[in-house]
Scaffold this motif. Structure first.
Motif: not given
Length: 165
Positions: A54-59, A61-65, A103-108
């Motif tokens: 999954f590394g090619a997707l920029g993923l 284990p921490g990001r997936y969690a 662009g995977l999450l947004q914070r406010r």
């Protein structure tokens, strides 16, 4: 020194681990029966495979969690995720900033506490999570089948008992 009659024999090192240890000239036999050490090596092996797939997707284990937790808990405080995943707040801040930049999450800002961030998946983050969740579960099934004849559920139950102790 006499052997402890209540101790279990140390498991034999796998050929790959034996080969790596022999190549490095390091004798790891004193650690071969330690649960924590073996769990760490098993985690590292699973993480290596995770990165390979999954590394090619920029993923990672921490990001997936984080994606998985946000998929189940939209508009959750950043600190709540850090606590749940046992990620130190400064490390969580770096992770969130990188995921936001990708662009995977947004914070406010949390309206009830302007010092706190609320997080939510973007469409891109939700699509990434939905696209890999099944593949990651299948990868885990492959690993679990090596350890337990009953597969992943038995392994998860055994590890959960350790965490509940």
């Amino acid at each position: 020194m006499t052997a402890d009659p209540n101790s279990l024999p140390a498991p034999a090192a796998s050929p790959a681990r034996r080969g790596a240890a022999e190549a490095s000239g390091v004798d790891i036999a004193p650690l071969a029966g330690h649960i924590g050490f073996l769990l760490r090596l098993a985690q590292q092996r699973i993480f290596d495979e995770f990165h390979r797939r999954f590394g090619a997707l920029g993923l990672t284990p921490g990001r997936y969690a984080v994606l998985a937790v946000l998929a189940a808990n939209p508009d959750i405080r950043q600190v709540a995720i850090a606590n749940a995943l046992q990620i130190k707040p400064p490390n969580m801040a770096v992770l969130v900033a990188a995921m936001e930049a990708d662009g995977l999450l947004q914070r406010r800002l949390d309206a009830s506490n302007r010092r706190a961030n609320m997080l939510r998946l973007t469409e891109k983050g939700a699509a990434l999570y939905a696209g890999v969740a099944g593949e990651i579960r299948a990868m885990e099934e492959e690993f679990a089948a090596r350890f337990f004849p009953d597969g992943r559920d038995s392994l998860v139950a055994a590890l959960s008992r350790i965490l509940d102790a």
